[in-house]
Design a protein around this motif. Structure first.
Motif, PDB file in Angstrom:
ATOM      1  N   ALA A  16       0.802  -1.226   0.000  1.00 25.27           N
ATOM      2  CA  ALA A  16       0.000   0.000   0.000  1.00 25.27           C
ATOM      3  C   ALA A  16       0.836   1.278   0.000  1.00 25.27           C
ATOM      4  N   PRO A  17       1.883   1.423   0.853  1.00 24.06           N
ATOM      5  CA  PRO A  17       2.667   2.665   0.804  1.00 24.06           C
ATOM      6  C   PRO A  17       3.339   2.888  -0.544  1.00 24.06           C
ATOM      7  N   CYS A  23       1.102   6.330  -7.161  1.00 18.28           N
ATOM      8  CA  CYS A  23      -0.055   7.077  -7.654  1.00 18.28           C
ATOM      9  C   CYS A  23       0.122   8.585  -7.476  1.00 18.28           C
ATOM     10  N   ALA A  24       0.669   8.987  -6.312  1.00 19.62           N
ATOM     11  CA  ALA A  24       0.761  10.416  -6.007  1.00 19.62           C
ATOM     12  C   ALA A  24       1.848  11.120  -6.812  1.00 19.62           C
ATOM     13  N   PHE A  25       2.974  10.437  -7.028  1.00 14.34           N
ATOM     14  CA  PHE A  25       4.128  11.110  -7.629  1.00 14.34           C
ATOM     15  C   PHE A  25       4.406  10.700  -9.059  1.00 14.34           C
ATOM     16  N   TRP A  26       3.667   9.716  -9.593  1.00 12.19           N
ATOM     17  CA  TRP A  26       3.875   9.352 -11.000  1.00 12.19           C
ATOM     18  C   TRP A  26       2.568   9.268 -11.771  1.00 12.19           C
ATOM     19  N   LEU A  27       1.658   8.424 -11.317  1.00 12.38           N
ATOM     20  CA  LEU A  27       0.452   8.183 -12.095  1.00 12.38           C
ATOM     21  C   LEU A  27      -0.411   9.431 -12.252  1.00 12.38           C
ATOM     22  N   VAL A  31      -1.098  11.500 -15.724  1.00 11.93           N
ATOM     23  CA  VAL A  31      -2.465  11.641 -16.238  1.00 11.93           C
ATOM     24  C   VAL A  31      -2.799  13.111 -16.460  1.00 11.93           C
ATOM     25  N   ALA A  32      -2.402  13.956 -15.500  1.00  9.46           N
ATOM     26  CA  ALA A  32      -2.661  15.393 -15.644  1.00  9.46           C
ATOM     27  C   ALA A  32      -1.922  15.973 -16.845  1.00  9.46           C
ATOM     28  N   LEU A  33      -0.662  15.547 -17.053  1.00  5.41           N
ATOM     29  CA  LEU A  33       0.110  16.045 -18.202  1.00  5.41           C
ATOM     30  C   LEU A  33      -0.528  15.618 -19.515  1.00  5.41           C
ATOM     31  N   VAL A  34      -0.971  14.385 -19.584  1.00  7.20           N
ATOM     32  CA  VAL A  34      -1.612  13.901 -20.815  1.00  7.20           C
ATOM     33  C   VAL A  34      -2.891  14.675 -21.086  1.00  7.20           C
ATOM     34  N   GLN A  35      -3.678  14.936 -20.038  1.00  6.67           N
ATOM     35  CA  GLN A  35      -4.912  15.693 -20.217  1.00  6.67           C
ATOM     36  C   GLN A  35      -4.646  17.111 -20.695  1.00  6.67           C
ATOM     37  N   VAL A  36      -3.642  17.750 -20.083  1.00  4.37           N
ATOM     38  CA  VAL A  36      -3.314  19.124 -20.478  1.00  4.37           C
ATOM     39  C   VAL A  36      -2.785  19.152 -21.908  1.00  4.37           C
TER      40      VAL A  36
END
Length: 274
Positions: A16-17, A23-27, A31-36
Motif C-alpha cells: 500500500a505505501p 499514484c501520487a508522484f507518477w500516475l 495523467v494530468a500532463l496527458v490531459q493538459v
C-alpha cells in the motif's frame, strides 16, 4: 483459512505505501500532463509537436548530448574505478571522497562552477589569453553544458564501477593471463563483459539524468537549446501549457524507452554470462 488470510493482509499492508507513492508522484501527474497536452485533440497536438522542426532539433540535441555524456562518463569511470578499486596508495580514500563530492551539489552550483572555469572571466579563458592571446569562452554553449553534466555524472558511475570491480572473480583474469592473454585482451574479453550489466545500468541512469537535468542548463543557458530549457520557455515565457505538457511527455517517453532497453540488455547480458 486464517493462516492464508493473515499473510495476504501483510502483503497488502506492505504494498500500500509503495502504491500510494506511485499514484501520487507518477500516475496522477502523468495523467494530468496527458490531459493538459491533449487539449481535446490528442493526436493533433502530438502530430504538431513531432513535425515541428525547432522542437525536434531540441530533442535531437538533448539526446546527442546525453549520449555523449554517457559514453564519456563510462570510459572515464571504468578507468578510474579499476584504479581505485584495485590499487592501494596513500590518499586513496581522500581521492574517492573528492570524486564523490559533486554528488552533494545541485545543478545550479555545477553551472556556476562551469562559469568560473570556462566563462568570460574564468580560469581557462585567463590562461588561454596569457598563452595564446585569445580568451577561450565555452561555458555558455553545449560544450559548457557537456562539461557540467560530465562533472556530476562521473561520481555516480565511478561508485557503481568500484562496487562491480570488487565482485569480479580474480581467478578468471589469472587464467587468461596464464594462457598468454595481453592486458588489453583481458580487459576486452574478461573484465568488460563481467562489468557489462553494471555499466549498462549505470549508463542508463546517467543518460536519463542528463536528459532531464535543468538546473545546470538554466544557469548556462545562452546559446543552449535542449529540451528541458524549451519546456521551461514554453511554460513560463510563452504560457503555452499544452506544448510544455506535450514536450514533457515526449521527453519522458524517450527516457523511459532508453531505460527499458537498458533493462532488457542487462537481463540478456546476465543470462549470457551465466
Amino acid at each position: 483459512m486464517h493462516d492464508l488470510t493473515f499473510p495476504l493482509r501483510w502483503r497488502v499492508a506492505l504494498v500500500a505505501p509503495a502504491l500510494a507513492v506511485f499514484c501520487a508522484f507518477w500516475l496522477l501527474p502523468m495523467v494530468a500532463l496527458v490531459q493538459v497536452s491533449a487539449d481535446g485533440h490528442l493526436l493533433d497536438t502530438y502530430r504538431a509537436l513531432l513535425t515541428n522542426g525547432r522542437y525536434m532539433r531540441s530533442l535531437a540535441a538533448t539526446v546527442l548530448l546525453s549520449a555523449a555524456v554517457t559514453a564519456t562518463t563510462l570510459v572515464l569511470s571504468v578507468i578510474c574505478g579499476l584504479l581505485l578499486a584495485r590499487r592501494a596508495f596513500p590518499g586513496r580514500r581522500t581521492l574517492v571522497a573528492l570524486l564523490t563530492f559533486p554528488l552533494a551539489f545541485p545543478g545550479v552550483v555545477v553551472g556556476f562552477m562551469v562559469i568560473m572555469l570556462a566563462g568570460r572571466q574564468g580560469l581557462i579563458g585567463a590562461l588561454a589569453l596569457r598563452f595564446t592571446g585569445e580568451r577561450w569562452v565555452f561555458a555558455y554553449s553545449m560544450a559548457g553544458l557537456f562539461a557540467g553534466y560530465l562533472y556530476f555524472s562521473i561520481p555516480r558511475v565511478v561508485v557503481t564501477v568500484m562496487a562491480c570491480v570488487s565482485q569480479l572473480d580474480a581467478s578468471l583474469e589469472e587464467a587468461a593471463r596464464s594462457l598468454g592473454a595481453s592486458p588489453w585482451r583481458i580487459m576486452r574479453d574478461v573484465i568488460l563483459p563481467a562489468l557489462a550489466p553494471g555499466l549498462i545500468a549505470a549508463g542508463a541512469v546517467c543518460f536519463a539524468t542528463a536528459m532531464g537535468a535543468f538546473g545546470t542548463a538554466f544557469t548556462l543557458a545562452t546559446d543552449i537549446d535542449v529540451l528541458p530549457m524549451t519546456i521551461y520557455t514554453e511554460f513560463t515565457l510563452n504560457a503555452n501549457m499544452v506544448t510544455a505538457a506535450g514536450l514533457s511527455i515526449v521527453l519522458g517517453f524517450v527516457t523511459w524507452a532508453v531505460l527499458t532497453v537498458a533493462r532488457t540488455l542487462t537481463g540478456a547480458t546476465v543470462a549470457a554470462t551465466a
